[in-house]
Design an enzyme around this catalytic site. Structure first.
Site, mmCIF file in Angstrom:
data_model
loop_
_atom_site.group_PDB
_atom_site.id
_atom_site.type_symbol
_atom_site.label_atom_id
_atom_site.label_comp_id
_atom_site.label_asym_id
_atom_site.label_seq_id
_atom_site.Cartn_x
_atom_site.Cartn_y
_atom_site.Cartn_z
ATOM 1 N N ARG A 29 0.836 -1.206 0.000
ATOM 2 C CA ARG A 29 0.000 0.000 0.000
ATOM 3 C C ARG A 29 0.869 1.254 0.000
ATOM 4 O O ARG A 29 1.863 1.335 0.729
ATOM 5 C CB ARG A 29 -0.934 -0.001 1.219
ATOM 6 C CG ARG A 29 -1.968 -1.104 1.138
ATOM 7 C CD ARG A 29 -2.995 -1.028 2.246
ATOM 8 N NE ARG A 29 -3.778 -2.252 2.276
ATOM 9 C CZ ARG A 29 -4.826 -2.516 1.490
ATOM 10 N NH1 ARG A 29 -5.239 -1.605 0.620
ATOM 11 N NH2 ARG A 29 -5.469 -3.665 1.566
ATOM 12 N N ASP A 30 0.457 2.228 -0.831
ATOM 13 C CA ASP A 30 1.159 3.511 -0.879
ATOM 14 C C ASP A 30 1.010 4.213 0.470
ATOM 15 O O ASP A 30 -0.060 4.232 1.073
ATOM 16 C CB ASP A 30 0.585 4.380 -2.008
ATOM 17 C CG ASP A 30 1.498 5.533 -2.365
ATOM 18 O OD1 ASP A 30 2.031 5.529 -3.492
ATOM 19 O OD2 ASP A 30 1.681 6.442 -1.514
ATOM 20 N N VAL A 96 10.298 8.219 -6.823
ATOM 21 C CA VAL A 96 11.102 7.066 -6.415
ATOM 22 C C VAL A 96 11.617 6.393 -7.687
ATOM 23 O O VAL A 96 10.814 5.942 -8.530
ATOM 24 C CB VAL A 96 10.289 6.066 -5.563
ATOM 25 C CG1 VAL A 96 11.161 4.868 -5.191
ATOM 26 C CG2 VAL A 96 9.740 6.743 -4.308
ATOM 27 N N HIS A 100 7.570 1.411 -10.728
ATOM 28 C CA HIS A 100 6.427 0.898 -9.954
ATOM 29 C C HIS A 100 5.139 1.246 -10.667
ATOM 30 O O HIS A 100 4.990 2.350 -11.186
ATOM 31 C CB HIS A 100 6.417 1.479 -8.543
ATOM 32 C CG HIS A 100 6.612 2.962 -8.482
ATOM 33 N ND1 HIS A 100 7.859 3.545 -8.597
ATOM 34 C CD2 HIS A 100 5.734 3.971 -8.330
ATOM 35 C CE1 HIS A 100 7.736 4.859 -8.521
ATOM 36 N NE2 HIS A 100 6.441 5.149 -8.368
ATOM 37 N N HIS A 102 1.378 2.222 -10.120
ATOM 38 C CA HIS A 102 0.367 2.650 -9.152
ATOM 39 C C HIS A 102 -0.934 1.960 -9.542
ATOM 40 O O HIS A 102 -1.344 2.039 -10.704
ATOM 41 C CB HIS A 102 0.128 4.163 -9.254
ATOM 42 C CG HIS A 102 1.263 5.016 -8.829
ATOM 43 N ND1 HIS A 102 1.332 5.594 -7.579
ATOM 44 C CD2 HIS A 102 2.384 5.412 -9.492
ATOM 45 C CE1 HIS A 102 2.441 6.321 -7.494
ATOM 46 N NE2 HIS A 102 3.098 6.221 -8.648
#
Ligand code: 5GP
Length: 121
Positions: A29-30, A96, A100, A102
């Site tokens: 989880r972000d 970052v 990744h 999202h």
């Protein structure tokens, strides 16, 4: 490439709310969610940006999308719909430098996914 915070999450050096893991990838989880569900799906291999994806990485990157679909079904929002997005570089707001996806879900997300302020730029 320089190690990022995501390598520390992979190595369990810092905590994260991990929802999925396999040999190639990790999903968690972000820390600053932008939707009721906001997951980050990362390869365990550190690749800085989309620009750094090599031919040999094609299956790995495809795998990240498979993980997104798997989690959407498993967590029950596949039929409602969701968004999967990967930022690249400064203009996208990438912060970052370990690629990744999202995965955003749990509400109507709207389109386009940027603000008027950014459109003017
Ligand atoms: P980017 O802007 O690079 O596309 O997205 C980076 C995301 O990582 C952001 O949404 C941010 O909230 C998230 N993030 C940054 N540091 C951490 C952290 O230490 N833990 C978690 N779970 N998410 C983080």
């Amino acid at each position: 490439m320089a190690e990022t915070i995501f390598t520390k999450i992979i190595n369990r050096e810092i905590p994260a709310d991990i929802v999925y893991e396999d040999d190639l990838s990790l999903a968690f989880r972000d820390i600053n969610p932008q939707a009721p569900v906001h997951l980050l799906i990362i390869p365990k291999k550190a690749i800085a940006t989309i620009n750094d994806i090599q031919q040999d990485d094609r299956e790995l990157v495809g795998h990240l999308y498979w993980v997104a679909a798997h989690l959407a079904k498993d967590m029950g929002f596949a039929d409602d719909g969701y968004r999967v997005v990967m930022n690249c570089g400064e203009n996208s707001g990438q912060t970052v430098f370990h690629i990744h996806l999202h995965l955003l879900a749990g509400k109507p997300l709207g389109w386009p996914p940027y603000t008027d302020r950014m459109k003017e730029g």
